[in-house]
Design a protein around this motif. Structure first.
Motif, PDB file in Angstrom:
ATOM      1  N   LEU A  53       0.825  -1.214   0.000  1.00  0.00           N
ATOM      2  CA  LEU A  53       0.000   0.000   0.000  1.00  0.00           C
ATOM      3  C   LEU A  53       0.854   1.257   0.000  1.00  0.00           C
ATOM      4  CD1 LEU A  53      -2.902  -0.976   2.420  1.00  0.00           C
ATOM      5  CD2 LEU A  53      -3.043  -0.566  -0.037  1.00  0.00           C
ATOM      6  N   ARG A  54       1.937   1.239   0.757  1.00  0.00           N
ATOM      7  CA  ARG A  54       2.834   2.412   0.774  1.00  0.00           C
ATOM      8  C   ARG A  54       3.505   2.602  -0.580  1.00  0.00           C
ATOM      9  NH1 ARG A  54       4.733   0.206   5.599  1.00  0.00           N
ATOM     10  NH2 ARG A  54       3.524   0.970   7.346  1.00  0.00           N
ATOM     11  N   THR A  55       3.816   1.504  -1.261  1.00  0.00           N
ATOM     12  CA  THR A  55       4.444   1.599  -2.576  1.00  0.00           C
ATOM     13  C   THR A  55       3.489   2.232  -3.580  1.00  0.00           C
ATOM     14  OG1 THR A  55       5.807  -0.340  -2.130  1.00  0.00           O
ATOM     15  CG2 THR A  55       5.520   0.254  -4.428  1.00  0.00           C
ATOM     16  N   LEU A  56       2.227   1.864  -3.504  1.00  0.00           N
ATOM     17  CA  LEU A  56       1.242   2.452  -4.415  1.00  0.00           C
ATOM     18  C   LEU A  56       0.941   3.899  -4.032  1.00  0.00           C
ATOM     19  CD1 LEU A  56      -1.205  -0.552  -4.844  1.00  0.00           C
ATOM     20  CD2 LEU A  56       0.540   0.246  -6.434  1.00  0.00           C
ATOM     21  N   ASP A  57       0.793   4.175  -2.743  1.00  0.00           N
ATOM     22  CA  ASP A  57       0.627   5.519  -2.184  1.00  0.00           C
ATOM     23  C   ASP A  57      -0.209   6.456  -3.056  1.00  0.00           C
ATOM     24  OD1 ASP A  57       0.888   7.460  -0.244  1.00  0.00           O
ATOM     25  OD2 ASP A  57       2.786   8.221  -1.043  1.00  0.00           O
ATOM     26  N   GLY A  58      -1.445   6.044  -3.360  1.00  0.00           N
ATOM     27  CA  GLY A  58      -2.347   6.902  -4.110  1.00  0.00           C
ATOM     28  C   GLY A  58      -2.074   6.941  -5.600  1.00  0.00           C
ATOM     29  N   GLY A  59      -1.053   6.213  -6.074  1.00  0.00           N
ATOM     30  CA  GLY A  59      -0.718   6.174  -7.498  1.00  0.00           C
ATOM     31  C   GLY A  59      -1.066   4.825  -8.095  1.00  0.00           C
ATOM     32  N   SER A  60      -0.551   4.575  -9.281  1.00  0.00           N
ATOM     33  CA  SER A  60      -0.822   3.324  -9.977  1.00  0.00           C
ATOM     34  C   SER A  60       0.467   2.711 -10.493  1.00  0.00           C
ATOM     35  CB  SER A  60      -1.754   3.559 -11.174  1.00  0.00           C
ATOM     36  OG  SER A  60      -2.992   4.040 -10.734  1.00  0.00           O
ATOM     37  N   LEU A  61       0.564   1.396 -10.365  1.00  0.00           N
ATOM     38  CA  LEU A  61       1.692   0.620 -10.881  1.00  0.00           C
ATOM     39  C   LEU A  61       1.161  -0.715 -11.370  1.00  0.00           C
ATOM     40  CD1 LEU A  61       4.341   1.085  -8.030  1.00  0.00           C
ATOM     41  CD2 LEU A  61       4.480   2.049 -10.329  1.00  0.00           C
ATOM     42  N   THR A  62       1.885  -1.324 -12.295  1.00  0.00           N
ATOM     43  CA  THR A  62       1.523  -2.676 -12.701  1.00  0.00           C
ATOM     44  C   THR A  62       1.993  -3.657 -11.633  1.00  0.00           C
ATOM     45  OG1 THR A  62       3.579  -3.058 -13.899  1.00  0.00           O
ATOM     46  CG2 THR A  62       1.733  -2.112 -15.161  1.00  0.00           C
ATOM     47  N   VAL A  63       1.489  -4.876 -11.708  1.00  0.00           N
ATOM     48  CA  VAL A  63       1.884  -5.913 -10.749  1.00  0.00           C
ATOM     49  C   VAL A  63       3.385  -6.155 -10.843  1.00  0.00           C
ATOM     50  CG1 VAL A  63       1.613  -8.362 -10.167  1.00  0.00           C
ATOM     51  CG2 VAL A  63      -0.394  -6.992 -10.736  1.00  0.00           C
ATOM     52  N   VAL A  64       3.921  -6.175 -12.056  1.00  0.00           N
ATOM     53  CA  VAL A  64       5.346  -6.428 -12.255  1.00  0.00           C
ATOM     54  C   VAL A  64       6.192  -5.300 -11.651  1.00  0.00           C
ATOM     55  CG1 VAL A  64       7.138  -6.722 -14.004  1.00  0.00           C
ATOM     56  CG2 VAL A  64       4.944  -7.806 -14.307  1.00  0.00           C
TER      57      VAL A  64
END
Length: 119
Positions: A53-64
């Motif tokens: 959750l901290r890595t995403l932190d309101g943004g978007s990333l792919t699973v990879v």
């Protein structure tokens, strides 16, 4: 996770998922886009899910991309993300499909029109 000199992690990846080997939903692909919620990270979550959750932190990333940043296998991130999606803390959408090839005749007409404007 901190690695040893051999590059292997000190803690096996399956422990980050609580021993769960398969995600609760099969819709998460390697290129599925994960989007974190805007709310605070619940303290009751396991450490691996809190890190995700901290890595995403309101943004978007792919699973990879998320797996690379967390230094976890993609399969472990799929399990973690599926659980967080079930809890409503992360939203996941399928990967963006490849665009269709544009019509070559249309591209030629556009190029001719741009050349005509240049003169």
């Amino acid at each position: 996770m901190t690695g040893r000199r051999s590059g292997r992690p000190l803690v096996p990846a399956y422990l980050s998922t609580g021993g769960v080997a398969r995600p609760s939903r099969n819709s998460l692909e390697r290129l599925s886009v994960l989007t974190g919620g805007a709310g605070p990270v619940p303290a009751s979550l396991p450490a691996a899910q809190q890190n995700l959750l901290r890595t995403l932190d309101g943004g978007s990333l792919t699973v990879v991309e998320t797996a690379a940043l967390l230094e976890l296998p993609v399969s472990a991130v799929r399990v973690l993300a599926a659980d967080l999606t079930d809890q409503g803390l992360v939203s996941a959408r399928p990967p963006v499909p490849f665009a269709a090839k544009p019509d070559s005749d249309l591209l030629k007409r556009v190029a001719d029109g741009l050349r005509a404007l240049k003169l």
